[in-house]
Design a protein around this motif. Structure first.
Motif, PDB file in Angstrom:
ATOM      1  N   HIS A   1     -81.981 -67.077  39.061  1.00 35.72           N
ATOM      2  CA  HIS A   1     -83.039 -67.857  39.687  1.00 35.72           C
ATOM      3  C   HIS A   1     -82.451 -69.017  40.493  1.00 35.72           C
ATOM      4  O   HIS A   1     -81.461 -69.612  40.113  1.00 35.72           O
ATOM      5  CB  HIS A   1     -84.002 -68.408  38.634  1.00 35.72           C
ATOM      6  CG  HIS A   1     -84.639 -67.325  37.829  1.00 35.72           C
ATOM      7  ND1 HIS A   1     -85.654 -66.529  38.312  1.00 35.72           N
ATOM      8  CD2 HIS A   1     -84.392 -66.886  36.576  1.00 35.72           C
ATOM      9  CE1 HIS A   1     -86.010 -65.653  37.400  1.00 35.72           C
ATOM     10  NE2 HIS A   1     -85.254 -65.845  36.331  1.00 35.72           N
ATOM     11  N   ARG A   2     -83.118 -69.320  41.605  1.00 33.88           N
ATOM     12  CA  ARG A   2     -82.681 -70.455  42.421  1.00 33.88           C
ATOM     13  C   ARG A   2     -82.993 -71.760  41.702  1.00 33.88           C
ATOM     14  O   ARG A   2     -84.058 -71.921  41.138  1.00 33.88           O
ATOM     15  CB  ARG A   2     -83.412 -70.444  43.770  1.00 33.88           C
ATOM     16  CG  ARG A   2     -83.040 -69.310  44.655  1.00 33.88           C
ATOM     17  CD  ARG A   2     -83.856 -69.407  45.949  1.00 33.88           C
ATOM     18  NE  ARG A   2     -83.576 -68.299  46.812  1.00 33.88           N
ATOM     19  CZ  ARG A   2     -84.325 -67.203  46.886  1.00 33.88           C
ATOM     20  NH1 ARG A   2     -85.405 -67.081  46.153  1.00 33.88           N
ATOM     21  NH2 ARG A   2     -84.002 -66.235  47.705  1.00 33.88           N
ATOM     22  N   ARG A   3     -82.046 -72.696  41.786  1.00 37.21           N
ATOM     23  CA  ARG A   3     -82.238 -74.007  41.190  1.00 37.21           C
ATOM     24  C   ARG A   3     -81.720 -75.044  42.172  1.00 37.21           C
ATOM     25  O   ARG A   3     -80.762 -74.806  42.893  1.00 37.21           O
ATOM     26  CB  ARG A   3     -81.526 -74.104  39.850  1.00 37.21           C
ATOM     27  CG  ARG A   3     -82.100 -73.085  38.842  1.00 37.21           C
ATOM     28  CD  ARG A   3     -81.418 -73.151  37.507  1.00 37.21           C
ATOM     29  NE  ARG A   3     -81.764 -74.314  36.716  1.00 37.21           N
ATOM     30  CZ  ARG A   3     -82.901 -74.485  36.055  1.00 37.21           C
ATOM     31  NH1 ARG A   3     -83.837 -73.578  36.113  1.00 37.21           N
ATOM     32  NH2 ARG A   3     -83.117 -75.568  35.345  1.00 37.21           N
TER      33      ARG A   3
ATOM     34  N   PRO B   1     -92.465 -73.121  47.689  1.00 41.57           N
ATOM     35  CA  PRO B   1     -91.184 -72.419  47.551  1.00 41.57           C
ATOM     36  C   PRO B   1     -90.749 -71.747  48.858  1.00 41.57           C
ATOM     37  O   PRO B   1     -89.554 -71.678  49.159  1.00 41.57           O
ATOM     38  CB  PRO B   1     -91.464 -71.387  46.461  1.00 41.57           C
ATOM     39  CG  PRO B   1     -92.521 -72.024  45.615  1.00 41.57           C
ATOM     40  CD  PRO B   1     -93.397 -72.754  46.620  1.00 41.57           C
TER      41      PRO B   1
ATOM     42  N   GLY C   1     -79.895 -66.313  34.966  1.00 44.03           N
ATOM     43  CA  GLY C   1     -80.826 -65.226  35.269  1.00 44.03           C
ATOM     44  C   GLY C   1     -80.930 -64.931  36.758  1.00 44.03           C
ATOM     45  O   GLY C   1     -81.703 -64.085  37.174  1.00 44.03           O
TER      46      GLY C   1
ATOM     47  N   THR D   1     -85.953 -75.727  38.895  1.00 46.27           N
ATOM     48  CA  THR D   1     -86.315 -74.409  39.400  1.00 46.27           C
ATOM     49  C   THR D   1     -86.996 -74.564  40.757  1.00 46.27           C
ATOM     50  O   THR D   1     -87.464 -75.648  41.106  1.00 46.27           O
ATOM     51  CB  THR D   1     -87.281 -73.692  38.441  1.00 46.27           C
ATOM     52  OG1 THR D   1     -88.481 -74.456  38.353  1.00 46.27           O
ATOM     53  CG2 THR D   1     -86.664 -73.499  37.064  1.00 46.27           C
ATOM     54  N   MET D   2     -87.083 -73.474  41.484  1.00 48.47           N
ATOM     55  CA  MET D   2     -87.673 -73.529  42.817  1.00 48.47           C
ATOM     56  C   MET D   2     -89.103 -74.045  42.783  1.00 48.47           C
ATOM     57  O   MET D   2     -89.479 -74.915  43.568  1.00 48.47           O
ATOM     58  CB  MET D   2     -87.626 -72.161  43.498  1.00 48.47           C
ATOM     59  CG  MET D   2     -88.270 -72.176  44.874  1.00 48.47           C
ATOM     60  SD  MET D   2     -88.284 -70.591  45.672  1.00 48.47           S
ATOM     61  CE  MET D   2     -86.650 -70.602  46.372  1.00 48.47           C
TER      62      MET D   2
ATOM     63  N   ARG E   1     -77.480 -71.039  41.320  1.00 46.16           N
ATOM     64  CA  ARG E   1     -78.102 -69.884  40.664  1.00 46.16           C
ATOM     65  C   ARG E   1     -77.965 -70.037  39.160  1.00 46.16           C
ATOM     66  O   ARG E   1     -76.897 -70.354  38.661  1.00 46.16           O
ATOM     67  CB  ARG E   1     -77.443 -68.571  41.101  1.00 46.16           C
ATOM     68  CG  ARG E   1     -77.647 -68.206  42.552  1.00 46.16           C
ATOM     69  CD  ARG E   1     -79.075 -67.807  42.798  1.00 46.16           C
ATOM     70  NE  ARG E   1     -79.247 -67.471  44.219  1.00 46.16           N
ATOM     71  CZ  ARG E   1     -80.229 -66.738  44.659  1.00 46.16           C
ATOM     72  NH1 ARG E   1     -81.131 -66.272  43.835  1.00 46.16           N
ATOM     73  NH2 ARG E   1     -80.334 -66.488  45.935  1.00 46.16           N
ATOM     74  N   SER E   2     -79.059 -69.831  38.458  1.00 44.55           N
ATOM     75  CA  SER E   2     -79.017 -69.898  37.000  1.00 44.55           C
ATOM     76  C   SER E   2     -78.448 -68.585  36.481  1.00 44.55           C
ATOM     77  O   SER E   2     -78.213 -67.643  37.243  1.00 44.55           O
ATOM     78  CB  SER E   2     -80.416 -70.135  36.441  1.00 44.55           C
ATOM     79  OG  SER E   2     -81.232 -69.008  36.686  1.00 44.55           O
TER      80      SER E   2
ATOM     81  N   ARG F   1     -87.075 -71.829  50.670  1.00 40.86           N
ATOM     82  CA  ARG F   1     -86.358 -70.612  51.092  1.00 40.86           C
ATOM     83  C   ARG F   1     -85.992 -70.699  52.574  1.00 40.86           C
ATOM     84  O   ARG F   1     -84.902 -70.304  52.979  1.00 40.86           O
ATOM     85  CB  ARG F   1     -87.213 -69.369  50.824  1.00 40.86           C
ATOM     86  CG  ARG F   1     -87.176 -68.916  49.376  1.00 40.86           C
ATOM     87  CD  ARG F   1     -87.787 -67.531  49.191  1.00 40.86           C
ATOM     88  NE  ARG F   1     -89.230 -67.520  49.465  1.00 40.86           N
ATOM     89  CZ  ARG F   1     -90.175 -67.830  48.574  1.00 40.86           C
ATOM     90  NH1 ARG F   1     -89.846 -68.180  47.353  1.00 40.86           N
ATOM     91  NH2 ARG F   1     -91.443 -67.773  48.901  1.00 40.86           N
TER      92      ARG F   1
END
Length: 111
Positions: free
Chosen positions: A51-53, A30, A49, A18-19, A46-47, A34
């Protein structure tokens, strides 16, 4: 660069980090990750959900960028430097492959 290795090698860990975890692992924030995404240096996975991974390959790139920025290089320049370093590394790898192929194709020297 994308989430995958640009040279076609498979990444070595999925799911990615995860980020927040990725930022902690390389000692940054983070917001820095970005910013690298905004400069198109790394594109997070992207997961489900949304979320950035980040993969290990991306973390290595981000850590190098962090190192350059900590030395006073503007983030835009750091991103460009990393892209050029990656291209140089690939060119050197290809050159070495051609040299090895040429050496193995040479007939043995007469004694």
């Amino acid at each position: 660069m994308t989430a995958d290795d640009p040279h076609g090698r498979l990444d070595d860990d999925y799911p990615a980090y995860t980020m927040g975890r990725a930022a902690d692992m390389i000692g940054t924030t983070p917001a820095f990750l970005r910013a690298l995404g905004e400069h198109r240096l790394i594109t997070p996975l992207r997961s489900e959900g949304g979320h950035r991974r980040y993969s290990r390959y991306q973390l290595r790139i981000a850590a190098r960028a962090r190192e350059l920025v900590d030395q006073g290089t503007p983030i835009e320049a750091a991103c460009r430097i990393i892209v050029l370093e990656d291209q140089l590394e690939e060119a050197q790898r290809i050159n070495a492959e051609y040299r090895r192929a040429a050496e193995s194709a040479k007939p043995p020297a007469a004694a």
